[in-house]
Structure formats: structure tokens, C-alpha cells
Design an enzyme around this catalytic site. Sequence first.
Site, PDB file in Angstrom:
ATOM      1  CG  ASP A 179      -1.800   1.220   1.302  1.00  0.00           C
ATOM      2  OD1 ASP A 179      -2.542   1.467   0.337  1.00  0.00           O
ATOM      3  OD2 ASP A 179      -1.747   1.967   2.301  1.00  0.00           O
ATOM      4  CB  SER A 180       0.217   4.772  -0.701  1.00  0.00           C
ATOM      5  OG  SER A 180      -0.943   4.916   0.097  1.00  0.00           O
ATOM      6  CB  CYS A 210      -3.223   0.336  -2.438  1.00  0.00           C
ATOM      7  SG  CYS A 210      -3.207   2.036  -3.000  1.00  0.00           S
ATOM      8  CG  ASN A 211      -9.600   0.495  -3.118  1.00  0.00           C
ATOM      9  OD1 ASN A 211      -9.295   0.408  -1.936  1.00  0.00           O
ATOM     10  ND2 ASN A 211     -10.624  -0.167  -3.632  1.00  0.00           N
ATOM     11  CB  CYS A 254      -9.359   4.862  -0.131  1.00  0.00           C
ATOM     12  SG  CYS A 254      -7.766   5.271   0.628  1.00  0.00           S
ATOM     13  CG  HIS A 285      -4.872   5.274   3.809  1.00  0.00           C
ATOM     14  ND1 HIS A 285      -4.312   4.632   2.732  1.00  0.00           N
ATOM     15  CD2 HIS A 285      -3.834   5.781   4.531  1.00  0.00           C
ATOM     16  CE1 HIS A 285      -2.987   4.763   2.784  1.00  0.00           C
ATOM     17  NE2 HIS A 285      -2.674   5.446   3.869  1.00  0.00           N
TER      18      HIS A 285
HETATM   19  N1  DGL Z   1      -4.784   3.228   0.449  1.00  0.00           N
HETATM   20  C1  DGL Z   1      -4.872   3.638  -0.899  1.00  0.00           C
HETATM   21  C2  DGL Z   1      -6.185   3.213  -1.537  1.00  0.00           C
HETATM   22  O1  DGL Z   1      -6.749   2.221  -1.151  1.00  0.00           O
HETATM   23  C3  DGL Z   1      -4.536   5.020  -1.344  1.00  0.00           C
HETATM   24  C4  DGL Z   1      -4.038   6.044  -0.453  1.00  0.00           C
HETATM   25  C5  DGL Z   1      -3.225   7.119  -1.136  1.00  0.00           C
HETATM   26  O2  DGL Z   1      -3.774   8.052  -1.718  1.00  0.00           O
HETATM   27  O3  DGL Z   1      -2.013   6.977  -1.061  1.00  0.00           O
HETATM   28  O4  DGL Z   1      -6.654   3.823  -2.460  1.00  0.00           O
END
Ligand code: DGL
Length: 260
Positions: A15-16, A78-79, A188, A190
Site C-alpha cells: 500500500d502507499s 490499495c485501491n 480506499c 486508509h
Molecule cells: N490506500 C490507498 C487506496 O486504497 C490510497 C491512499 C493514497 O492516496 O495513497 O486507495
Amino acid sequence: MTNKKKKNGFVAVLDSGVGGLSVLPGLTAELPGEDFVYFGDAANAPYGERTADEVREIVSKSVGRMIDEGAKAVVLACNTATSAAAAYLREKYRDVPIIGMEPALKPAAEAKEHPRVLVMATPLTIREDKLRELTERLRDEAEFDLIPCHGLVELVEAGTVEGNEVRELIERILAPHLPGADSIVLGCTHYAHVRETIRSVAGEDVAIFDGAAGTARETKRRLGAAGLLKRGGNGSVTLTDSSGDPGYKEICEFLLSRLK
Ligand code: DGL
């Protein structure tokens, strides 16, 4: 590489930053014997404010490195990375299962007769084809309102997952869309860390869906289909990141402990 050696490889989860941690409990529950190596790419977060080309390049480097280090499968937890890079990575690494996040639009659409569904996601996920195509496919079943949530990932990355700042931002993002809403999709990973605040802002009548359990089931299915399930033994979870900050692991452990 022999298949036995491959089976003993680890499952990379990327993930980011801390978002993909919300996918880990589902993965370890489905696959208790597997070794997971989590990589939070905090140095490059937030992905959602970047271009698709940038995210594809960044994620491709991390995935390549983890495959070189012995990953037998890769979960893009991570989407945003899934939207920008999954198709490209599946072409590039044809013999490694690459599992992405599937935003839970379908279960949300099916939960009620023609519901109004709010989809919270990063700006990049909303610009990308994957989400658009999914809403298009389900358009007779539900009405979707796609909401880019600027700023929310940054708060979660800092470990700020409750309190006034989080609540005010979520209210500002959601309030204009809430009248008549039946459900919310967390598009997302997060956002799962602030699920309780989202629930309290939206109210108990608004159902909340996310893609974590579906991704965990799909990972098990793909490992099984590829003959890569590890037999016996205890699994493990190793947390790694690119933050360069010794305090980051504490944030990760704090967030993981809240998910249990
Ligand atoms: N966790 C990530 C997602 O599911 C993205 C978060 C980011 O913008 O870095 O999209």
C-alpha cells in the site's frame, strides 16, 4: 524455482502507507499458515494525488523488488494502486498471482432495492477506468455518487484516526452527499481506519461496505489455483515501510491493534 520453494515464498502486501494494514487481519484469518511481508510506501504517499503513470512506475518498482526477494504472490492492498497498476503488473509478471482491491460496489448495490450509494475514494481512483466501468455495469441496480476525499489519507498516515480534526474533515466531505444515502463504500483502504467516525457522521442507518474480506478470499482462491498454498506451519507478519522514520512502525502497530 521448484514449486516447493515457491510455496514457501511470502505473500507481499503493498500500500502507499498504513491503508493496507486494514486488509491484513482478513488475510491472516483466511491464510493463517502464510508468511506476509507488508510494505507501506509512505515515502511516496499519497498515491491518490499523483498521476496514474507515476503510481504505475512507483508500484512496479516495489513489486519487482519484492518478487526478487521471494514473493510468491502480491496483494495490492490499495485501491489506487490497483486502478493504476494491476493490469500492467499482471502482464509483466504472468507467473505471479497479483491480487487487487475490488471496491465493494456490488454488495452495496445488492443490499437494497435500487439504493443510493456513496463511494469514498482517492481522486486518482475516481479518475481511473476501473471504478467508472464498475458503476456503469451496475447502473441499473443502484445510483452511485463518487466522492474524492482530499486530505483524509494524509490524516490517517499521521496516525490521526479520531478526534475533531478527523470528524470535521469527514463531515465536510460527506455532508453534501448524505441526504437520501443508503450506504457508503470505502473505496480506499486508509478509510477503514476512520470507519467509526464515518459511521457516526453518516448515522447507523447508512450501511458501510469495504473490499477487505473479498480480497482476502480472492487471495486464498488464487494461491490455491496456482498450487501455492503453504501446507502446515505457523504464519508470520513482517511490517516494512519506506518512511525512513523509526516512529512509523509504532503508528502501524497502533493502527493494527485497533483493527482487532
Ligand atoms: N490506500 C490507498 C487506496 O486504497 C490510497 C491512499 C493514497 O492516496 O495513497 O486507495
